[in-house]
Design a protein around this motif. Structure first.
Motif, PDB file in Angstrom:
ATOM      1  N   PRO A   1       0.812  -1.222   0.000  1.00 43.42           N
ATOM      2  CA  PRO A   1       0.000   0.000   0.000  1.00 43.42           C
ATOM      3  C   PRO A   1       0.844   1.271   0.000  1.00 43.42           C
ATOM      4  O   PRO A   1       0.445   2.286  -0.556  1.00 43.42           O
ATOM      5  N   ARG A   2       2.009   1.217   0.602  1.00 42.07           N
ATOM      6  CA  ARG A   2       2.858   2.416   0.633  1.00 42.07           C
ATOM      7  C   ARG A   2       3.320   2.778  -0.771  1.00 42.07           C
ATOM      8  O   ARG A   2       3.328   3.965  -1.144  1.00 42.07           O
ATOM      9  N   GLU A   3       3.681   1.787  -1.546  1.00 38.24           N
ATOM     10  CA  GLU A   3       4.088   2.059  -2.921  1.00 38.24           C
ATOM     11  C   GLU A   3       2.927   2.677  -3.707  1.00 38.24           C
ATOM     12  O   GLU A   3       3.115   3.614  -4.494  1.00 38.24           O
ATOM     13  N   SER A   4       1.736   2.143  -3.490  1.00 33.31           N
ATOM     14  CA  SER A   4       0.569   2.675  -4.188  1.00 33.31           C
ATOM     15  C   SER A   4       0.325   4.130  -3.808  1.00 33.31           C
ATOM     16  O   SER A   4       0.045   4.986  -4.664  1.00 33.31           O
ATOM     17  N   ARG A   5       0.478   4.436  -2.532  1.00 34.11           N
ATOM     18  CA  ARG A   5       0.223   5.810  -2.071  1.00 34.11           C
ATOM     19  C   ARG A   5       1.314   6.767  -2.532  1.00 34.11           C
ATOM     20  O   ARG A   5       1.042   7.935  -2.828  1.00 34.11           O
ATOM     21  N   LEU A   6       2.538   6.288  -2.583  1.00 27.86           N
ATOM     22  CA  LEU A   6       3.617   7.127  -3.100  1.00 27.86           C
ATOM     23  C   LEU A   6       3.310   7.533  -4.541  1.00 27.86           C
ATOM     24  O   LEU A   6       3.443   8.698  -4.930  1.00 27.86           O
ATOM     25  N   PHE A   7       2.881   6.542  -5.309  1.00 25.84           N
ATOM     26  CA  PHE A   7       2.531   6.783  -6.705  1.00 25.84           C
ATOM     27  C   PHE A   7       1.331   7.733  -6.796  1.00 25.84           C
ATOM     28  O   PHE A   7       1.346   8.694  -7.580  1.00 25.84           O
ATOM     29  N   ALA A   8       0.326   7.486  -5.994  1.00 28.09           N
ATOM     30  CA  ALA A   8      -0.874   8.322  -6.028  1.00 28.09           C
ATOM     31  C   ALA A   8      -0.543   9.765  -5.657  1.00 28.09           C
ATOM     32  O   ALA A   8      -1.026  10.710  -6.296  1.00 28.09           O
ATOM     33  N   ASN A   9       0.277   9.955  -4.648  1.00 37.68           N
ATOM     34  CA  ASN A   9       0.702  11.300  -4.272  1.00 37.68           C
ATOM     35  C   ASN A   9       1.347  12.020  -5.452  1.00 37.68           C
ATOM     36  O   ASN A   9       1.065  13.197  -5.712  1.00 37.68           O
ATOM     37  N   GLU A  10       2.196  11.309  -6.156  1.00 41.48           N
ATOM     38  CA  GLU A  10       2.909  11.909  -7.282  1.00 41.48           C
ATOM     39  C   GLU A  10       1.950  12.288  -8.422  1.00 41.48           C
ATOM     40  O   GLU A  10       2.014  13.396  -8.970  1.00 41.48           O
ATOM     41  N   ILE A  11       1.040  11.384  -8.772  1.00 47.21           N
ATOM     42  CA  ILE A  11       0.092  11.661  -9.855  1.00 47.21           C
ATOM     43  C   ILE A  11      -0.848  12.793  -9.472  1.00 47.21           C
ATOM     44  O   ILE A  11      -1.113  13.709 -10.251  1.00 47.21           O
ATOM     45  N   LEU A  12      -1.344  12.716  -8.244  1.00 47.24           N
ATOM     46  CA  LEU A  12      -2.328  13.679  -7.757  1.00 47.24           C
ATOM     47  C   LEU A  12      -1.809  15.105  -7.861  1.00 47.24           C
ATOM     48  O   LEU A  12      -2.562  16.045  -8.088  1.00 47.24           O
ATOM     49  N   GLN A  13      -0.514  15.264  -7.678  1.00 46.35           N
ATOM     50  CA  GLN A  13       0.060  16.600  -7.700  1.00 46.35           C
ATOM     51  C   GLN A  13       0.650  16.941  -9.061  1.00 46.35           C
ATOM     52  O   GLN A  13       1.528  17.804  -9.183  1.00 46.35           O
ATOM     53  N   GLY A  14       0.160  16.244 -10.092  1.00 40.13           N
ATOM     54  CA  GLY A  14       0.537  16.607 -11.448  1.00 40.13           C
ATOM     55  C   GLY A  14       1.739  15.869 -12.000  1.00 40.13           C
ATOM     56  O   GLY A  14       2.247  16.233 -13.059  1.00 40.13           O
ATOM     57  N   ALA A  15       2.198  14.838 -11.297  1.00 38.26           N
ATOM     58  CA  ALA A  15       3.320  14.012 -11.769  1.00 38.26           C
ATOM     59  C   ALA A  15       4.532  14.852 -12.153  1.00 38.26           C
ATOM     60  O   ALA A  15       5.133  14.648 -13.204  1.00 38.26           O
ATOM     61  N   PRO A  16       4.952  15.794 -11.275  1.00 39.58           N
ATOM     62  CA  PRO A  16       6.062  16.671 -11.637  1.00 39.58           C
ATOM     63  C   PRO A  16       7.368  15.916 -11.867  1.00 39.58           C
ATOM     64  O   PRO A  16       8.221  16.389 -12.609  1.00 39.58           O
ATOM     65  N   ARG A  17       7.496  14.743 -11.261  1.00 36.30           N
ATOM     66  CA  ARG A  17       8.771  14.026 -11.350  1.00 36.30           C
ATOM     67  C   ARG A  17       8.725  12.818 -12.267  1.00 36.30           C
ATOM     68  O   ARG A  17       9.773  12.309 -12.668  1.00 36.30           O
ATOM     69  N   ILE A  18       7.533  12.302 -12.591  1.00 38.24           N
ATOM     70  CA  ILE A  18       7.497  11.126 -13.468  1.00 38.24           C
ATOM     71  C   ILE A  18       6.601  11.339 -14.675  1.00 38.24           C
ATOM     72  O   ILE A  18       6.206  10.384 -15.344  1.00 38.24           O
ATOM     73  N   GLY A  19       6.274  12.601 -14.956  1.00 35.35           N
ATOM     74  CA  GLY A  19       5.449  12.882 -16.121  1.00 35.35           C
ATOM     75  C   GLY A  19       6.021  12.286 -17.401  1.00 35.35           C
ATOM     76  O   GLY A  19       5.290  11.723 -18.219  1.00 35.35           O
ATOM     77  N   GLN A  20       7.320  12.396 -17.565  1.00 35.01           N
ATOM     78  CA  GLN A  20       7.963  11.872 -18.771  1.00 35.01           C
ATOM     79  C   GLN A  20       7.821  10.355 -18.882  1.00 35.01           C
ATOM     80  O   GLN A  20       7.564   9.821 -19.961  1.00 35.01           O
ATOM     81  N   ALA A  21       7.973   9.663 -17.757  1.00 34.70           N
ATOM     82  CA  ALA A  21       7.838   8.209 -17.774  1.00 34.70           C
ATOM     83  C   ALA A  21       6.409   7.794 -18.128  1.00 34.70           C
ATOM     84  O   ALA A  21       6.185   6.759 -18.761  1.00 34.70           O
ATOM     85  N   LEU A  22       5.434   8.624 -17.716  1.00 29.19           N
ATOM     86  CA  LEU A  22       4.040   8.307 -18.037  1.00 29.19           C
ATOM     87  C   LEU A  22       3.809   8.393 -19.544  1.00 29.19           C
ATOM     88  O   LEU A  22       3.172   7.528 -20.140  1.00 29.19           O
ATOM     89  N   GLU A  23       4.340   9.450 -20.135  1.00 31.15           N
ATOM     90  CA  GLU A  23       4.130   9.638 -21.576  1.00 31.15           C
ATOM     91  C   GLU A  23       5.014   8.710 -22.404  1.00 31.15           C
ATOM     92  O   GLU A  23       4.761   8.508 -23.592  1.00 31.15           O
ATOM     93  N   GLY A  24       6.051   8.172 -21.808  1.00 33.28           N
ATOM     94  CA  GLY A  24       6.944   7.279 -22.539  1.00 33.28           C
ATOM     95  C   GLY A  24       6.643   5.827 -22.231  1.00 33.28           C
ATOM     96  O   GLY A  24       5.822   5.182 -22.883  1.00 33.28           O
ATOM     97  N   GLU A  25       7.278   5.334 -21.178  1.00 31.57           N
ATOM     98  CA  GLU A  25       7.211   3.916 -20.838  1.00 31.57           C
ATOM     99  C   GLU A  25       5.773   3.450 -20.587  1.00 31.57           C
ATOM    100  O   GLU A  25       5.343   2.418 -21.112  1.00 31.57           O
ATOM    101  N   LEU A  26       5.046   4.223 -19.770  1.00 31.29           N
ATOM    102  CA  LEU A  26       3.691   3.791 -19.430  1.00 31.29           C
ATOM    103  C   LEU A  26       2.791   3.777 -20.651  1.00 31.29           C
ATOM    104  O   LEU A  26       2.089   2.787 -20.917  1.00 31.29           O
ATOM    105  N   LYS A  27       2.796   4.855 -21.403  1.00 31.87           N
ATOM    106  CA  LYS A  27       1.921   4.934 -22.584  1.00 31.87           C
ATOM    107  C   LYS A  27       2.242   3.815 -23.573  1.00 31.87           C
ATOM    108  O   LYS A  27       1.341   3.183 -24.130  1.00 31.87           O
ATOM    109  N   ALA A  28       3.533   3.543 -23.779  1.00 35.23           N
ATOM    110  CA  ALA A  28       3.919   2.503 -24.734  1.00 35.23           C
ATOM    111  C   ALA A  28       3.363   1.141 -24.319  1.00 35.23           C
ATOM    112  O   ALA A  28       2.825   0.389 -25.145  1.00 35.23           O
ATOM    113  N   LEU A  29       3.491   0.846 -23.034  1.00 31.88           N
ATOM    114  CA  LEU A  29       2.996  -0.446 -22.551  1.00 31.88           C
ATOM    115  C   LEU A  29       1.476  -0.539 -22.677  1.00 31.88           C
ATOM    116  O   LEU A  29       0.937  -1.569 -23.110  1.00 31.88           O
TER     117      LEU A  29
END
Lengths: 206, 206
Positions: free
Chosen positions: B104-132
């Motif tokens: 659950p901690r990993e899930s919440r860490l991720f949720a915190n990041e997305i919720l606040q606009g993904a300032p640190r992993i936005g690029q990974a979302l548009e790259g790795e995540l979108k591709a998969l």
DNA sequence: GTCTATAGCCTGATAGAC
DNA sequence: GTCTATCAGGCTATAGAC
């Protein structure tokens, strides 16, 4: 006649501007990430001026959350025990989805609070929220018992409605990254409609 | 032979302890809410000692997120295009739900990041995540075209799996407030199984 | 490698003039 | 009611002894 404590037009206007700006900042950065300076700037006021209207940063946050809970529970409150079960539940889903589209900041403010353990509204969750869910879960359980919707766990059904609809507000950035040019809300209504229709429709008897 | 830059056993142990403690603190309080002192205390180190292993607070956070993305995408990656559609998708759902229970901690860490606009992993979302997601959405679309699962929007299906399963980690406090003594995970597996079974099963042809 | 001490910055809140 | 100036505390990060 005009020296009493009656709230001025300016006072009301500034209070509203502060709450509006605070919703922007708190929902985007969380309580700790937000700064009084940032909220004041967004509201077009100086920091001391803002603190003339609210005694502290926490007081602004509390005022927002207090006003939010009723708004947030209204759609569930509107679920009519005497209406058609499938129609009532689908209408609830669509109202919630509409709120995610129209009020994403409110959704994120709420999500931020829950995610960090609900330090400020934990009591309201165990009180007001639980009471309302208990009431409506009983209604849903009745519909299940009567065979008017397919059998399922009423409270988890409510959880699923919350999670699916609020996801479109809280994880909007992720959705847009995945979808590229396609707006997440273009197909969301049809999708959630299909999902809950299939989930709730009892198998045809025969 | 032992003067080189090879990492000591103690170094590895301390790095691991720091990341473990940081996961606790960041997931519970967000990036800004967390303090280096708090992380150091949870790791059993002094603050300067912690900063001997990581150059800054942000470096710890980055290290956590970088290690997290692969873990988070693994269940979707495992979706087998040649398996049985319903079985594959239900297995995916259950793996994700299991992760919400176990991590659950990993899930919440991720949720915190997305919720606040993904300032640190936005690029990974548009790259790795979108591709998969693109790859797996094509698989799902193929299953739909073949009539092996009921027709639906593949990407919104994936969103629904994410939201429903992660909700059990991210909104755990709320779920427990509503359910009282009942553990949310007691009925969650059966509920999500039912939900996705009904959603995905094509209507019997006749 | 690990500590104490502290520099330097940021932030919430206040003082006091206007 | 609104401002400038500022205090006091908490925070990240570094210096330097051991």
């Amino acid at each position: 006649m005009d020296t009493g404590p009656a709230p001025t037009r300016i006072q009301a206007r500034n209070r509203a501007a502060i709450l509006e700006a605070a919703l922007d900042v708190f929902s985007a950065q969380g309580f700790r990430g937000a700064t009084v300076d940032g909220i004041a700037a967004a509201a077009g006021l100086s920091k001391p001026n803002l603190l003339y209207y609210f005694p502290s940063k926490e007081a602004i946050h509390d005022a927002l959350l207090a006003g939010l809970l009723d708004l947030w529970l209204a759609p569930l409150r509107a679920l009519d025990p005497h209406g058609d079960p499938l129609e009532e539940l689908l209408a609830y889903v669509h109202r919630k989805l509409e709120m995610s589209r129209e009020l994403p900041r409110e959704s994120r403010l709420f999500a931020n609070e829950i995610l960090q353990g609900a330090p400020r509204i934990g009591q309201a969750l165990e009180g007001e929220l639980k009471a309302l869910v208990d009431e409506k879960a009983a209604v849903i359980a009745g519909w299940v018992a009567q065979g008017r919707i397919a059998p399922l766990h009423p409270r988890h059904l409510i959880f699923s409605i919350w999670s699916l609809t609020q996801h479109y507000a809280d994880f909007d950035v992720q959705n847009r990254a995945v979808l590229g040019d396609e707006d997440p809300f273009t197909h969301a209504p049809a999708f959630v409609d299909t999902l809950f229709r299939r989930l709730l429709t009892p198998p045809a008897t025969g």
